[in-house]
Write a protein that holds these residues in place. Structure first.
Motif, PDB file in Angstrom:
ATOM      1  N   TYR A  57       0.064   9.629   6.049  1.00 46.58           N
ATOM      2  CA  TYR A  57      -0.188  10.109   7.407  1.00 46.58           C
ATOM      3  C   TYR A  57      -1.178  11.262   7.350  1.00 46.58           C
ATOM      4  O   TYR A  57      -1.019  12.179   6.537  1.00 46.58           O
ATOM      5  N   HIS A  88      -3.046   6.499   7.961  1.00 48.03           N
ATOM      6  CA  HIS A  88      -2.453   6.298   9.283  1.00 48.03           C
ATOM      7  C   HIS A  88      -2.521   7.629  10.028  1.00 48.03           C
ATOM      8  O   HIS A  88      -2.204   8.678   9.455  1.00 48.03           O
ATOM      9  N   GLU A  91      -8.030   1.410   5.214  1.00 48.92           N
ATOM     10  CA  GLU A  91      -7.571   1.026   3.884  1.00 48.92           C
ATOM     11  C   GLU A  91      -8.580   1.499   2.860  1.00 48.92           C
ATOM     12  O   GLU A  91      -9.758   1.153   2.931  1.00 48.92           O
ATOM     13  N   THR A 138       1.149   4.391   2.179  1.00 50.76           N
ATOM     14  CA  THR A 138       0.702   4.882   3.476  1.00 50.76           C
ATOM     15  C   THR A 138       0.732   6.397   3.480  1.00 50.76           C
ATOM     16  O   THR A 138       1.733   7.006   3.100  1.00 50.76           O
ATOM     17  N   TRP A 149      -6.137   3.008  11.664  1.00 52.02           N
ATOM     18  CA  TRP A 149      -5.748   2.604  10.310  1.00 52.02           C
ATOM     19  C   TRP A 149      -7.003   2.473   9.465  1.00 52.02           C
ATOM     20  O   TRP A 149      -8.032   1.996   9.946  1.00 52.02           O
ATOM     21  N   ASN A 151       0.829  -1.192   0.000  1.00 55.28           N
ATOM     22  CA  ASN A 151       0.000   0.000   0.000  1.00 55.28           C
ATOM     23  C   ASN A 151       0.863   1.241   0.000  1.00 55.28           C
ATOM     24  O   ASN A 151       2.048   1.172   0.279  1.00 55.28           O
ATOM     25  N   GLY A 184      -3.276   3.353   2.449  1.00 54.63           N
ATOM     26  CA  GLY A 184      -3.409   3.136   3.885  1.00 54.63           C
ATOM     27  C   GLY A 184      -3.358   4.467   4.605  1.00 54.63           C
ATOM     28  O   GLY A 184      -2.366   5.185   4.515  1.00 54.63           O
ATOM     29  N   GLY A 224       4.393   0.760   1.539  1.00 57.11           N
ATOM     30  CA  GLY A 224       4.523  -0.412   2.389  1.00 57.11           C
ATOM     31  C   GLY A 224       4.399  -1.671   1.563  1.00 57.11           C
ATOM     32  O   GLY A 224       3.505  -1.788   0.733  1.00 57.11           O
TER      33      GLY A 224
END
Length: 124
Positions: A10, A51, A39, A8, A37, A6, A49, A69
């Protein structure tokens, strides 16, 4: 070795981010684990993803706040050793999070882009 992965991202506000990706962009919510988290499925082959921001990660919207990731299907220590033998330089030791059921190893590509390996260690 690598079975998927994925990108990711933030984020500063999980609800707002999920709403943007799902309601504004029209993407599909795959899974969500509270504010820890989420998806987002972008077509058949891309998972974004989400986060939450963290003191251990770059602030949302800054360099490094997006990373790739790579999910692996074998013990992370073996993969780290094998890739290290091929010249991959890891940023610190493997991070093991028993509560989340994952093990992570952080590294970069030749241009300094952030990548990480993720081994799922829990059987949910």
């Amino acid at each position: 070795m690598i079975t998927g992965g994925n990108a990711t991202v933030y984020v500063s506000d999980m609800d707002r981010a999920v709403s943007f990706y799902v309601n504004v962009l029209g993407l599909k919510l795959g899974q969500r684990f509270g504010n820890h988290w989420a998806e987002i499925k972008a077509g058949e082959n891309l998972v974004i993803g989400l986060h939450p921001k963290s003191v251990k990660a770059p602030p949302p919207g800054t360099s490094g706040a997006i990373s790739i990731g790579l999910t692996i299907d074998e013990p992370i220590d073996q993969v780290v050793q094998r890739l290290g033998g091929k010249g991959v330089s890891f940023r610190g030791p493997v991070v093991r999070d028993a509560e989340a059921g994952i093990a992570l190893a952080f590294f970069g590509d030749q241009d300094g882009n952030d990548l990480y390996l993720c081994q799922v260690t829990a059987s949910w």
